[in-house]
Design a protein around this motif. Structure first.
Motif, PDB file in Angstrom:
ATOM      1  N   MET A   1       0.341   5.595   0.200  1.00  0.00           N
ATOM      2  CA  MET A   1      -0.002   6.295   1.446  1.00  0.00           C
ATOM      3  C   MET A   1       1.025   5.996   2.532  1.00  0.00           C
ATOM      4  O   MET A   1       0.704   5.609   3.660  1.00  0.00           O
ATOM      5  N   THR A   2       2.277   6.187   2.190  1.00  0.00           N
ATOM      6  CA  THR A   2       3.404   5.899   3.096  1.00  0.00           C
ATOM      7  C   THR A   2       3.300   6.742   4.354  1.00  0.00           C
ATOM      8  O   THR A   2       3.071   7.948   4.294  1.00  0.00           O
ATOM      9  N   GLY A   3       3.465   6.086   5.490  1.00  0.00           N
ATOM     10  CA  GLY A   3       3.412   6.779   6.772  1.00  0.00           C
ATOM     11  C   GLY A   3       2.021   6.873   7.362  1.00  0.00           C
ATOM     12  O   GLY A   3       1.874   7.102   8.566  1.00  0.00           O
ATOM     13  N   LYS A   4       0.998   6.712   6.528  1.00  0.00           N
ATOM     14  CA  LYS A   4      -0.370   6.811   7.009  1.00  0.00           C
ATOM     15  C   LYS A   4      -0.963   5.440   7.343  1.00  0.00           C
ATOM     16  O   LYS A   4      -1.761   5.304   8.272  1.00  0.00           O
ATOM     17  N   LEU A   5      -0.586   4.424   6.568  1.00  0.00           N
ATOM     18  CA  LEU A   5      -1.060   3.060   6.768  1.00  0.00           C
ATOM     19  C   LEU A   5       0.109   2.163   7.111  1.00  0.00           C
ATOM     20  O   LEU A   5       1.243   2.423   6.701  1.00  0.00           O
ATOM     21  N   GLU A   6      -0.162   1.088   7.843  1.00  0.00           N
ATOM     22  CA  GLU A   6       0.910   0.166   8.219  1.00  0.00           C
ATOM     23  C   GLU A   6       1.415  -0.575   6.977  1.00  0.00           C
ATOM     24  O   GLU A   6       0.651  -1.289   6.315  1.00  0.00           O
ATOM     25  N   LYS A   7       2.683  -0.406   6.678  1.00  0.00           N
ATOM     26  CA  LYS A   7       3.259  -0.944   5.450  1.00  0.00           C
ATOM     27  C   LYS A   7       3.112  -2.456   5.364  1.00  0.00           C
ATOM     28  O   LYS A   7       2.783  -3.001   4.300  1.00  0.00           O
ATOM     29  N   ALA A   8       3.359  -3.150   6.473  1.00  0.00           N
ATOM     30  CA  ALA A   8       3.275  -4.616   6.464  1.00  0.00           C
ATOM     31  C   ALA A   8       1.847  -5.076   6.144  1.00  0.00           C
ATOM     32  O   ALA A   8       1.649  -6.056   5.410  1.00  0.00           O
ATOM     33  N   LEU A   9       0.847  -4.366   6.667  1.00  0.00           N
ATOM     34  CA  LEU A   9      -0.537  -4.737   6.389  1.00  0.00           C
ATOM     35  C   LEU A   9      -0.907  -4.441   4.934  1.00  0.00           C
ATOM     36  O   LEU A   9      -1.624  -5.216   4.299  1.00  0.00           O
ATOM     37  N   VAL A  10      -0.431  -3.322   4.417  1.00  0.00           N
ATOM     38  CA  VAL A  10      -0.704  -3.003   3.013  1.00  0.00           C
ATOM     39  C   VAL A  10      -0.097  -4.075   2.107  1.00  0.00           C
ATOM     40  O   VAL A  10      -0.720  -4.508   1.127  1.00  0.00           O
ATOM     41  N   THR A  11       1.089  -4.532   2.441  1.00  0.00           N
ATOM     42  CA  THR A  11       1.733  -5.607   1.675  1.00  0.00           C
ATOM     43  C   THR A  11       0.907  -6.889   1.748  1.00  0.00           C
ATOM     44  O   THR A  11       0.677  -7.569   0.739  1.00  0.00           O
ATOM     45  N   SER A  12       0.427  -7.210   2.950  1.00  0.00           N
ATOM     46  CA  SER A  12      -0.387  -8.413   3.127  1.00  0.00           C
ATOM     47  C   SER A  12      -1.727  -8.297   2.406  1.00  0.00           C
ATOM     48  O   SER A  12      -2.327  -9.299   2.016  1.00  0.00           O
ATOM     49  N   PHE A  13      -2.174  -7.057   2.203  1.00  0.00           N
ATOM     50  CA  PHE A  13      -3.478  -6.805   1.572  1.00  0.00           C
ATOM     51  C   PHE A  13      -3.436  -7.045   0.055  1.00  0.00           C
ATOM     52  O   PHE A  13      -4.471  -7.144  -0.582  1.00  0.00           O
ATOM     53  N   LYS A  14      -2.258  -7.158  -0.505  1.00  0.00           N
ATOM     54  CA  LYS A  14      -2.118  -7.242  -1.969  1.00  0.00           C
ATOM     55  C   LYS A  14      -2.936  -8.381  -2.571  1.00  0.00           C
ATOM     56  O   LYS A  14      -3.630  -8.202  -3.578  1.00  0.00           O
ATOM     57  N   GLU A  15      -2.880  -9.542  -1.954  1.00  0.00           N
ATOM     58  CA  GLU A  15      -3.609 -10.693  -2.478  1.00  0.00           C
ATOM     59  C   GLU A  15      -5.114 -10.448  -2.449  1.00  0.00           C
ATOM     60  O   GLU A  15      -5.838 -10.772  -3.394  1.00  0.00           O
ATOM     61  N   VAL A  16      -5.598  -9.848  -1.344  1.00  0.00           N
ATOM     62  CA  VAL A  16      -7.029  -9.511  -1.230  1.00  0.00           C
ATOM     63  C   VAL A  16      -7.412  -8.521  -2.318  1.00  0.00           C
ATOM     64  O   VAL A  16      -8.438  -8.673  -2.998  1.00  0.00           O
ATOM     65  N   ALA A  17      -6.589  -7.510  -2.502  1.00  0.00           N
ATOM     66  CA  ALA A  17      -6.900  -6.436  -3.443  1.00  0.00           C
ATOM     67  C   ALA A  17      -6.911  -6.916  -4.895  1.00  0.00           C
ATOM     68  O   ALA A  17      -7.746  -6.471  -5.692  1.00  0.00           O
ATOM     69  N   LEU A  18      -6.018  -7.818  -5.231  1.00  0.00           N
ATOM     70  CA  LEU A  18      -5.802  -8.128  -6.641  1.00  0.00           C
ATOM     71  C   LEU A  18      -6.298  -9.496  -7.096  1.00  0.00           C
ATOM     72  O   LEU A  18      -6.655  -9.649  -8.269  1.00  0.00           O
ATOM     73  N   THR A  19      -6.334 -10.481  -6.221  1.00  0.00           N
ATOM     74  CA  THR A  19      -6.567 -11.841  -6.725  1.00  0.00           C
ATOM     75  C   THR A  19      -7.691 -12.597  -6.056  1.00  0.00           C
ATOM     76  O   THR A  19      -8.170 -13.592  -6.612  1.00  0.00           O
ATOM     77  N   ARG A  20      -8.146 -12.197  -4.893  1.00  0.00           N
ATOM     78  CA  ARG A  20      -9.136 -13.012  -4.183  1.00  0.00           C
ATOM     79  C   ARG A  20     -10.552 -12.703  -4.648  1.00  0.00           C
ATOM     80  O   ARG A  20     -10.830 -11.624  -5.162  1.00  0.00           O
TER      81      ARG A  20
END
Length: 373
Positions: free
Chosen positions: A354-373
């Protein structure tokens, strides 16, 4: 008190049959008529040891049931009063499944307010009911009370959401403090047990809009914790997540829970919920401006393609950006009876696209929440 074994077949003396039935999970069925009682018991007694009781009876159980299934008209005040009288018994059951005939926000909210862990509206669906009761993790013999105890947070949150929806549909008072307290309990639960355990528990017990609100709140809390937000911002975040879809209380369940693609008119109806939620909450003094902003703007996108106000860029604050990512992710991984649950990896990849729609830095930071936590 009627035992389902006497409803469906004579008592058997064969010790092998007795042993087999004793090993079955015990389900207690409550209904407001004999016909309804017999109908539910006949579905369950092939797989469970079942005891049936009319709501107007005052029977006693010799053991604590694994689950209680209730089929009753919740628009009848006498039925509600009868269920409340049995509240202590209901509280001891791991699952409390309400079968309600009328698919309305009021009836569903009433069921959750009475302690439901799952509501199945409409005509009885045998497959759905048996699937709801067939949970190996909870049926395992010797499982401790400690494992089930954390579900109190789920129940408190579901009751708070039910109260919110009832306030909108019936014009009653809104319990802001109770909703915030439910959010705080979720935060404590996730801090202690982690996000994955929360997602599993919520998807096990709830469906539809209630499941979504509970998932969004859990994901948003864990995202905030991973980002190291302060206590005040975390409270704003979980409050915003709990309230974010309150506007959906004005949308028919037939649209909210539609299995297929929405048509243009239905989509337009869905897109009214952020502004409707904002309008309902804006005059409540205990709702902060930050929470109001998040309720109204959680469907906005950085490129201006969102709704209802087509905000873009710097006009979208940080709490809204966090909530939007959490909301999209939760919607993607929801459990729905008509489709498979999307894997968390696949859901995160959609966010990344969703490039341009969501803040890229936050999506990157969200990776751990999405996949491992």
């Amino acid at each position: 008190m009627q035992n389902a074994r006497t409803l469906s077949s004579p008592l058997k003396s064969d010790s092998g049959i007795r042993a087999t039935e004793a090993a079955r999970p015990f389900v207690h069925v409550l209904a407001d008529s004999s016909d309804k009682l017999s109908g539910v018991c006949s579905i369950l007694d092939q797989q469970f040891t079942v005891a049936g009781e009319r709501l107007d009876a005052d029977g006693k159980l010799s053991q604590v049931p694994f689950a209680i299934v209730i089929r009753a008209e919740l628009r009848d005040v006498d039925n509600i009063a009868a269920i409340k009288k049995k509240a202590a018994r209901l509280a001891k059951a791991t699952k409390r499944i309400f079968l309600i005939e009328h698919s309305s926000h009021v009836s569903i909210s009433q069921a959750y307010a009475l302690g439901a862990t799952l509501v199945l509206p409409g005509a009885i669906d045998k497959t759905k009911l048996l699937a709801a009761l067939a949970d190996p993790a909870e049926l395992a013999p010797g499982s401790s009370n400690d494992a089930a105890q954390p579900d109190n947070a789920v129940e408190a949150a579901a009751t708070a959401i039910a109260s919110m929806f009832t306030a909108v549909t019936l014009g009653g008072p809104l319990d802001v403090d109770g909703t915030k307290e439910a959010g705080r309990k979720i935060a404590e639960r996730i801090t202690e047990h982690g996000l994955s355990e929360w997602l599993t528990t919520v998807r096990r017990h709830h469906e539809g809009t209630y499941q979504h609100c509970l998932l969004v709140t859990g994901v948003a809390i864990d995202f905030g914790l991973s980002l190291g937000v302060g206590r005040t911002d975390l409270e704003r975040l979980y409050s915003a997540a709990m309230f974010h879809d309150i506007g959906k209380a004005q949308i028919p369940l037939a649209i909210l829970d539609k299995p297929g693609r929405l048509d243009a008119d239905e989509r337009a109806m869905i897109e009214t919920h952020p502004a409707a939620g904002y309008d309902f909450l804006k005059d409540h003094e205990k709702i902060s401006p930050e929470v109001l902003d998040a309720v109204r703007h959680h469907h906005e996108c950085l490129d201006g393609s969102g709704y209802p106000d087509a905000l873009c860029g710097e006009n979208i604050n940080d709490i809204v950006r966090i909530l939007t990512i959490s909301d999209i992710f939760a919607a993607l991984i929801e459990h729905r009876t008509y489709k498979p649950t999307m894997p968390r990896t696949e859901a995160y990849n959609i966010l990344c696209g969703m490039t341009g729609k969501l803040e890229k830095a936050l999506v990157t930071s969200f990776k751990e929440v999405a996949l491992t936590r």
